[in-house]
Design a protein around this motif. Structure first.
Motif, short mmCIF file in Angstrom:
data_model
loop_
_atom_site.label_atom_id
_atom_site.label_comp_id
_atom_site.label_asym_id
_atom_site.label_seq_id
_atom_site.Cartn_x
_atom_site.Cartn_y
_atom_site.Cartn_z
N SER A 337 0.83 -1.21 0.00
CA SER A 337 0.00 0.00 0.00
C SER A 337 0.86 1.26 0.00
O SER A 337 0.49 2.28 -0.59
CB SER A 337 -0.93 0.00 1.22
OG SER A 337 -0.18 -0.08 2.43
N SER A 341 0.91 4.50 -4.67
CA SER A 341 0.80 5.80 -5.32
C SER A 341 1.93 6.04 -6.31
O SER A 341 1.94 7.08 -6.99
CB SER A 341 0.82 6.90 -4.25
OG SER A 341 2.02 6.86 -3.50
N GLN A 342 2.87 5.11 -6.40
CA GLN A 342 3.96 5.28 -7.36
C GLN A 342 3.44 5.14 -8.79
O GLN A 342 2.41 4.50 -9.03
CB GLN A 342 5.04 4.22 -7.10
CG GLN A 342 5.79 4.41 -5.79
CD GLN A 342 6.86 3.35 -5.58
OE1 GLN A 342 6.82 2.28 -6.17
NE2 GLN A 342 7.84 3.66 -4.74
N GLN A 347 5.71 0.55 -10.31
CA GLN A 347 5.04 -0.61 -9.73
C GLN A 347 5.36 -1.88 -10.54
O GLN A 347 5.54 -2.96 -9.96
CB GLN A 347 3.53 -0.38 -9.67
CG GLN A 347 3.12 0.70 -8.69
CD GLN A 347 1.63 0.79 -8.53
OE1 GLN A 347 0.91 -0.21 -8.59
NE2 GLN A 347 1.12 2.01 -8.30
#
Length: 534
Positions: A337, A341-342, A347
């Motif tokens: 988690s 936001s990457q 990812q």
């Protein structure tokens, strides 16, 4: 032992669950001619109960070893449940082992009964004089011709027809359920004993969201064979979840896999990179992947470009880390988690690591003297593993491997790795595959991964060869994609933009096929021997 009235952790518990919650869920397979057929969890349980009733006729009792020599099929799966549920010990034999290894495994397991596919009787026939512990043979009819040497063998279907079904009581949790044999790349294969408890705990872990996330709605295609860590434990986990299963038998060519994915609406598949590289090269239409959500890939590192190409098809490819000693499940690439936001590209890069330890597994890094090292993403050491279901010793190894491979309850993996502060594992190399050139280490895995990023390279293996000046230098053995004409100069130029200059191999050998071990990994021992004197 279980509390009075409690549920035991056993193979029988898994099958009972499947038949209760998903009795009509299909288990599909392709016969020898490639025609689809199948059964259901409810029907399979009824046949397993009949098999349990038949086993005493073969002299199979508590602790008796039963060897199997067969491809993935519903009939083979029945023995994976029936033998342990009867209190006996299953010993699957890798059909890709050498004759010497097959004979050694059967003798080591002390198998008294051996089950063989009709189509494989010809392979096994020359070995019969060396299988002295086996009293009875049972042949699974799969459409193949039975070798004349097996005229006295029992037909599996006739054996079941003459037996009354027996619903067995749950077996004690710590009783051995199966013996899984390692690849045996150095010396004889090692026997790893998995208890009923370890198989049940492994199945629970496989079904968790941070592992394979198996659920009832899944249709699972294990391209890993049942004789290799019970197909990574996927059939047992599928039983626990009540998921569907699909077996391909010996049909492992890209075209057959493509047809199976589309026809059976597979949602989850698992296998070594060889399968997915070949399928990628075939480049089937996107419709083939319409239902496929995720692929678990293990055995060797996945090229990051391959992860991206499957992502473009809508499929998440996850890098897995496992060993036979841990039922092929240690870690898996998931996005934490804190990294959600990457950017998508970052990812995807996580799927090129070995991921995070799955629930029930603990990891540590140690130095050469056994000192524990920090998880700082920089410090490298040998990766050691322990888990709720992992082995803590080999069965009758015949050497000092119980001392050299296990200590303080930890298994030495032989992998050199670093671990990020948030748990991501990055394996640098196998300790035996590191290349020491001029006193500096070169990671063969990193060179291989970089090579397989070249669009014209299908597979690549890198090994150390002797060098008069630098002691060792990397040699790259490359399989190119069909219709390409890449040269050593092209690859050397490509790598100079990706790797330290002194990591770039001096020599490139182009071959039609790389040698593989019995577990479908690159056989670097063969490559080192082949090219050492050149």
């Amino acid at each position: 032992m279980t509390a009075q009235g409690g549920i035991g952790l056993s193979v029988g518990t898994l099958l009972r669950r499947a038949a209760a919650v998903a009795p009509d869920k299909e288990i599909r397979e392709a016969d020898l001619a490639g025609r689809p057929t199948g059964t259901s969890w409810g029907a399979l349980r009824r046949r397993v109960h009949r098999l349990v009733g038949a086993l005493p006729r073969l002299g199979v009792g508590q602790g008796t070893a039963v060897a199997t020599f067969a491809w993935n099929s519903t009939r083979h799966l029945e023995w994976f449940f029936g033998v342990p549920m009867a209190g006996a010990v299953l010993a699957p034999v890798n059909v890709r082992f050498s004759d010497e290894q097959i004979a050694w495994v059967v003798a080591h397991a002390r198998a008294e009964v051996m089950v063989v596919d009709a189509s494989l009787t010809g392979q096994l026939a020359p070995l019969l004089p060396r299988l002295g512990s086996v009293r009875r043979f049972v042949v699974i009819p799969d459409g193949g011709t039975v070798d004349p040497a097996f005229t006295d063998a029992l037909s599996y279907e006739e054996l079941l027809a003459g037996a009354d079904p027996v619903e067995p009581r749950d077996v004690a949790e710590n009783r051995i359920a199966c013996l899984c044999y390692t690849g045996g790349t150095t010396g004889n294969p090692k026997a790893v004993a998995h208890s009923h408890r370890s198989l049940a705990l492994h199945s629970l872990a496989v079904c968790t969201a941070d592992a394979f996330a198996i659920r009832e709605s899944d249709v699972i295609l294990p391209l890993t064979p049942l004789f290799h860590a019970a197909a990574w434990g996927l059939p047992y986990a599928a039983a626990m979840a009540g998921a569907g299963l699909v077996f391909t038998g010996p049909h492992l060519k890209p075209g057959a896999i493509t047809e199976t994915l589309e026809r059976e609406q597979v949602t989850l598949s698992a296998g070594v990179p060889t399968f997915w590289l070949a399928l990628d090269e075939l480049d089937p239409p996107k419709e083939v992947f319409a239902s496929l959500e995720r692929i678990v890939c293990g055995g060797s590192a996945i090229p990051s470009g391959l992860v991206r190409r499957y992502a473009d098809r809508g499929v998440t490819m996850q890098q897995g880390l496992g060993m036979t000693e841990n039922m092929a499940l240690v870690a898996l690439t998931n996005v934490r988690s804190s990294r959600a936001s990457q950017p998508a590209e970052k990812q995807l890069d996580l799927h090129h690591t070995q991921g995070l330890a799955v629930p029930g597994v603990e990891l540590r890094l140690v130095d050469g003297s056994g000192g524990v090292l920090p998880h700082d993403g920089v410090t490298q050491g040998e990766l050691e593993v322990r888990s709720l279901w992992g082995a803590v010793r080999y069965e009758r190894p015949g050497d000092d491997s119980n001392t050299t491979k296990f200590h303080d309850g930890w298994l030495r993996s032989g992998d050199i790795a670093s671990i990020e502060p948030d748990g991501y594992i990055r394996i640098t190399d196998r300790s035996k595959d590191l290349i020491k050139s001029g006193g500096e280490w070169i990671s063969s895995i990193a060179v291989e991964s970089a090579l397989m990023e070249h669009p014209d390279v299908r597979e690549a293996a890198v090994v150390a060869v002797p060098d008069s000046r630098w002691q060792e230098r990397p040699l790259a053995v490359v399989v190119t994609r069909a219709g390409t004409s890449v040269t050593a100069y092209d690859l050397r130029s490509f790598l100079r933009g990706e790797l330290p200059k002194w990591w770039v191999p001096d020599r490139f050998e182009f071959v039609a096929e790389l040698p593989k071990t019995a577990t479908n990994k690159f056989d670097k021992k063969v490559l080192r021997s082949r090219y050492a004197d050149q």
